[in-house]
Design a protein around this motif. Structure first.
Motif, short mmCIF file in Angstrom:
data_model
loop_
_atom_site.label_atom_id
_atom_site.label_comp_id
_atom_site.label_asym_id
_atom_site.label_seq_id
_atom_site.Cartn_x
_atom_site.Cartn_y
_atom_site.Cartn_z
N LYS A 54 0.82 -1.22 0.00
CA LYS A 54 0.00 0.00 0.00
C LYS A 54 0.85 1.27 0.00
O LYS A 54 0.35 2.36 -0.34
N GLN A 83 0.76 4.06 -2.66
CA GLN A 83 -0.30 5.08 -2.80
C GLN A 83 0.22 6.47 -2.44
O GLN A 83 -0.16 7.47 -3.06
N ASP A 90 -4.03 -3.05 7.54
CA ASP A 90 -5.45 -3.19 7.91
C ASP A 90 -5.66 -2.53 9.27
O ASP A 90 -6.13 -3.12 10.23
N VAL A 139 -8.44 2.66 11.36
CA VAL A 139 -9.40 2.78 10.25
C VAL A 139 -10.68 2.01 10.58
O VAL A 139 -11.79 2.49 10.36
N ASP A 162 -14.34 5.31 7.91
CA ASP A 162 -13.28 4.52 7.27
C ASP A 162 -12.23 5.38 6.57
O ASP A 162 -11.79 5.06 5.46
N ASP A 169 -8.73 6.51 5.51
CA ASP A 169 -7.45 5.79 5.45
C ASP A 169 -6.41 6.58 6.24
O ASP A 169 -5.64 7.36 5.70
N LEU A 200 -2.53 6.23 5.58
CA LEU A 200 -2.13 6.88 4.32
C LEU A 200 -2.08 8.40 4.50
O LEU A 200 -1.10 9.04 4.11
N THR A 247 -7.29 12.50 0.86
CA THR A 247 -7.54 11.16 1.38
C THR A 247 -8.66 11.20 2.42
O THR A 247 -9.55 10.34 2.43
N GLN A 262 -13.46 10.19 2.05
CA GLN A 262 -14.31 9.37 2.90
C GLN A 262 -15.27 10.22 3.74
O GLN A 262 -16.32 9.75 4.13
#
Lengths: 433, 442
Positions: free
Chosen positions: A293, A296, B48, B52, B58, B60, B63, B79, B83
């Motif tokens: 990931k 990203q 995971d 989050v 949710d 991210d 990130l 980002t 959401q």
């Protein structure tokens, strides 16, 4: 939005971020996950001749960490793929069929015999792979058997094998270089002379990351013994950047495409490699540390930066810093700067003072109430205080205006450029034209 | 101490004029650039990630924190807004200590989570301060959506539906949009008129018309909305307040906490806002805490928050309870209001201590009070609504009600935990479901 699509020696990918040939690209399972996560391409982990090699059954990796156990460098003693050629080829074919718009390049390492290369190339071609990468870089295990960096350290071998490959396949040939040499320009020239479409660098660096002080063995320890491994990760980036720039700057190889490898962890690292001449980048340690990931952030960051700078496609950033890579002798000796400490940002730790007072030019003053100020009459603008300061942007190097007097030398700051080649202290100085 | 500190009754200006700004400044001041980098560096970029999972929208989180760490807070904001279009407000009001930050693995490792809420504010403030709206509308679909209520659920639904190309009309009963963001949250959580600025910023998506002074059942009906629009989303919140059910509840000095908070939020000069010397707040949720703390910050000498059950049952988080205690609010638990004393206006309020099963113990206590704020819950009001479940609109899936073509979300809908962030998630998800519904019809 900037267009991140990439065309590297005719190999197209949705973005310039490829996974390097390494454990993350060893299997179909991993590669599918990588493409789903957003990676633009992969270089499949190096295939060899059957029977496949075997790996150690103890630890394969060692590491060094920074503060907060941030992984800064990884060292490995893993060899090329330990799965059969047939299994790998079948999986490559399936992946390429399902991901036609992603780059799938296959890394190869077989003995330095033309028949070996002639045998494996059509098998790879049959998978539909986009290109091959010759692994002339692996510095452990395989090199003991006359492959990997044992080839990459002998320019004549590089040229010879590259030529065999070019003569026996229509696929683009990328030659992966080892940094375990004295002058990176030599193997790059050899690859070019052999007809390589591109070089990729750097492979890992010979390394011992640490010694177990109980068993007195280098890490990773296998039943009481350790062997040197290949070093990678953020710690090797400066070495890789220099080697990429060396090739990009060299007029002989200025047109040779480069795939940049070595510690790429963020969009910024990728942008730096590309401005120094890399057409794309390959990543391994960042993915191994943070998972697939992580790409990203590279995608969003590169895209944002390109938008801010007004670049619309990645080819506009490639080589952009190459003209500014200079030899020391051509740096402007009339450029004078002084450190300036932003008192509002300063947290009064005193690290700049310790560094300058103990190890540099005694150019920072400390008051009784811990106010740190620069003594312009002593400051040589070495930048050490900037580098040791924990607050980004707190200490800056401010250039002096031409015409002002440098209090350290008592001389006027000249507006004209003048370098070492014409300096009076240089015994070999030639008069300025 | 001022000459008004000890004055009995409900009077304005208990503090020095200079004290108000300091008292109502940001509860969590924004991070500076250096602080943000240090805070962001602590994130492990978990796989995971538990944070989050703990976020109702949710986001991210790993990130966006990595994007801050690599010097691109604008990308981080994108980002977040992908959401949660109200990510700016949620960064300020979310009880992060019971959501993302409670789940942070560093909370487990060190008892000190990554400061996710403040980092989210850093990112969203960066982009909003540039007045950049990161989304563009899809091609018009020719479909229209009525949204009832301009609170978090309604705004999130309206934005997502407008982004997908639908024409949206928001009907709101109040003179200003924002719902509880504008009228119902402690002032120190939303400074500098942020709620209003956020709505203006959100509206830049285009395709949304705001109609004020339009209360369902008074000015508009669900039937009429269904005739005028292709779909309806109900996000009207809870308009009515529960009563204590005691004699004398109409005495002067007894107020609903939500009205006090709304008045405070809309006040242009806090020194003109009257507050009692002895204030009692009844309730154990966020509204009770917000009322009690703000009463104290306005200069009330004694503020007691009285809750009928034990502390562990309070809806307000431990952090909020500690915040109240740190401001000097006395928290009394296991006490139920029994009688209101006073002649015309309240003078004392009497409580009876109860055990953990709310069984009366016979022991009582009288607290002096010249102002009592009721914060014992709100309820849905309105007629002609879809079928209810436990006093709220029953919903299935992404907010589908018993009436075809009508969706609901936020506090007025059954389920959920009545948080801003949950309302945003419900509004957003309903919009996606409405979009599927409208485009499938062709």
């Amino acid at each position: 939005m900037a267009d991140l699509t990439s065309d590297f020696v005719g190999i197209k990918s949705p973005n310039p971020f490829w996974l390097a040939s390494a454990p993350p690209t060893d299997k179909e399972y991993n590669v599918r996950r990588a493409f789903e996560a957003g990676w633009g391409g992969v270089v499949w982990k190096t295939l060899g001749e059957d029977p496949p090699i075997v790996n150690v059954n103890g630890p394969r990796y060692g590491a060094i960490w920074g503060a907060d156990r941030r992984l800064l460098g990884l060292n490995n003693i893993e060899l090329i793929t330990d799965r059969t050629l047939e299994v790998n080829l079948r999986e490559i074919k399936q992946v390429k069929r399902d991901y036609p718009n992603h780059a799938v390049v296959v890394s190869l390492m077989v003995p330095c015999v033309e028949e070996s290369w002639k045998h494996i190339l059509p098998l790879v071609e049959d998978t539909g792979a986009d290109g091959i990468e010759l692994n002339f870089g692996c510095p452990h295990g395989m090199s003991e058997r006359g492959m990997g960096s044992a080839v990459g350290q002998v320019p004549e071998y590089i040229e010879m094998v590259t030529r065999w490959c070019k003569q026996n396949t229509r696929m683009p040939v990328i030659v992966k270089l080892t940094p375990n040499i004295t002058d990176i320009r030599k193997p790059a020239i050899a690859a070019q002379q052999g007809g390589a479409d591109a070089v990729s660098l750097i492979n890992t660096i010979n390394s011992i990351v640490s010694v177990d002080l109980d068993s007195f063995a280098p890490e990773p320890v296998i039943d009481g013994k350790g062997a040197h491994g290949g070093y990678c990760g953020p710690a090797v980036k400066p070495i890789a950047l220099n080697m990429v720039a060396e090739i990009a700057r060299n007029p002989e190889t200025a047109d040779l495409p480069i795939s940049g490898i070595g510690g790429v962890t963020t969009w910024r690292d990728a942008a730096e490699f590309m401005t120094l001449g890399a057409g794309n980048v390959q990543v391994c340690t960042a993915a191994m540390t943070y998972g697939f990931k992580v790409v990203q952030e590279m995608i969003s960051g590169l895209s944002q930066w390109m938008d801010e700078k007004g670049f619309t496609s990645t080819d506009q950033i490639v080589r952009r810093a190459v003209p500014n890579c200079s030899d020391w002798q051509h740096l402007n000796l009339n450029y004078v700067a002084k450190a300036v400490i932003d008192q509002d940002a300063c947290i009064k730790c005193g690290r700049c003072y310790a560094a300058c007072e103990d190890t540099s030019h005694q150019a920072i003053a400390m008051s009784e109430d811990r106010v740190f100020t620069v003594k312009d009459e002593e400051c040589v603008a070495c930048n050490l205080c900037v580098n040791v300061c924990p607050v980004e942007g707190c200490i800056t190097m401010e250039p002096m205006e031409p015409g002002t007097i440098d209090p350290r030398t008592g001389r006027k700051v000249e507006a004209e450029y003048a370098n070492w080649t014409t300096h009076p202290n240089n015994p070999g100085a030639c008069a300025a034209e | 101490m001022t000459d008004k500190t000890l004055e009995p009754g409900v009077v304005p200006g208990r503090l020095d004029a200079s004290a108000y700004d300091a008292h109502f400044s940001d509860l969590h001041p924004p991070l500076e650039g250096h602080e943000a980098l240090v805070a962001a560096d602590r994130c492990y970029f978990c796989h995971d990630a538990p944070c989050v999972t703990a976020c109702p929208t949710d986001i991210d989180i790993p990130l966006f924190i990595r994007q801050i760490a690599t010097g691109t807070p604008e990308s981080a904001a994108r980002t977040i807004f992908n959401q949660n279009i109200l990510g700016g407000m949620c960064a300020r009001v979310c009880p992060t200590e019971t959501l993302c930050e409670e789940a942070c693995v560093r909370e487990l490792a060190e008892g000190k989570p990554v400061e996710i809420g403040r980092l989210q504010r850093y990112a969203t403030d960066t982009l909003m301060d540039q007045d950049v709206h990161p989304f563009t509308r899809a091609a018009p679909t020719g479909k229209s959506l009525a949204v009832v209520g301009a609170g978090p659920a309604g705004l999130a639904c309206a934005h997502r539906a407008a982004m997908l190309g639908h024409d949206v009309t928001i009907y709101d009963a109040r003179p200003k949009p924002g719902g509880l963001n504008e009228f119902g949250i402690a002032a120190y959580k939303s400074t500098d008129d942020f709620a209003a600025r956020e709505v203006d910023w959100l509206m830049q998506i285009g395709g949304i018309t705001l109609r004020h002074g339009q209360a369902l059942g008074r000015d508009i009906t669900l039937d009429a909305l269904q005739k005028q629009h292709d779909a309806v989303f109900l996000g009207l919140g809870l308009g009515a307040v529960n009563a204590l059910g005691l004699e004398g509840e109409d005495k002067g000095g007894l107020e609903d906490a939500v009205d006090f908070i709304a008045e405070l939020r809309q006040a242009s000069d806090l020194s003109k806002l009257p507050i009692g010397r002895d204030v009692v707040v009844i309730g154990g949720g966020m509204t009770a805490i917000d009322a009690a703390v703000q009463a104290k910050l306005l200069g009330a000498l004694n503020v007691s928050l009285v809750y009928r059950r034990g502390r562990e049952r309070m809806n307000a988080s431990a952090f909020e309870q500690d915040l109240a205690a740190s401001k000097g609010v006395r928290i009394i638990t296991n006490a139920t209001p029994k009688a209101i004393h006073g002649n015309g206006a309240v003078r004392e309020i009497e409580f009876e201590y109860t055990d953990d099963d709310l069984t009366p113990t016979g022991q009582t206590v009288r607290l002096p009070a010249d102002q009592v704020f009721k914060a014992i819950g709100q309820k849905l009001e309105g007629a002609g609504l879809p079928a209810l479940d436990g006093g709220k609109i029953a919903v299935q899936g992404a907010g589908r009600t018993s009436v075809d073509g009508v969706w609901a979300g936020g506090d007025c809908a059954a389920g959920g935990d009545d948080l801003t962030v949950t309302a945003v998630a419900e509004g957003r998800d309903a919009a996606e479901d409405i979009h599927s519904h409208l485009t499938a019809e062709g």
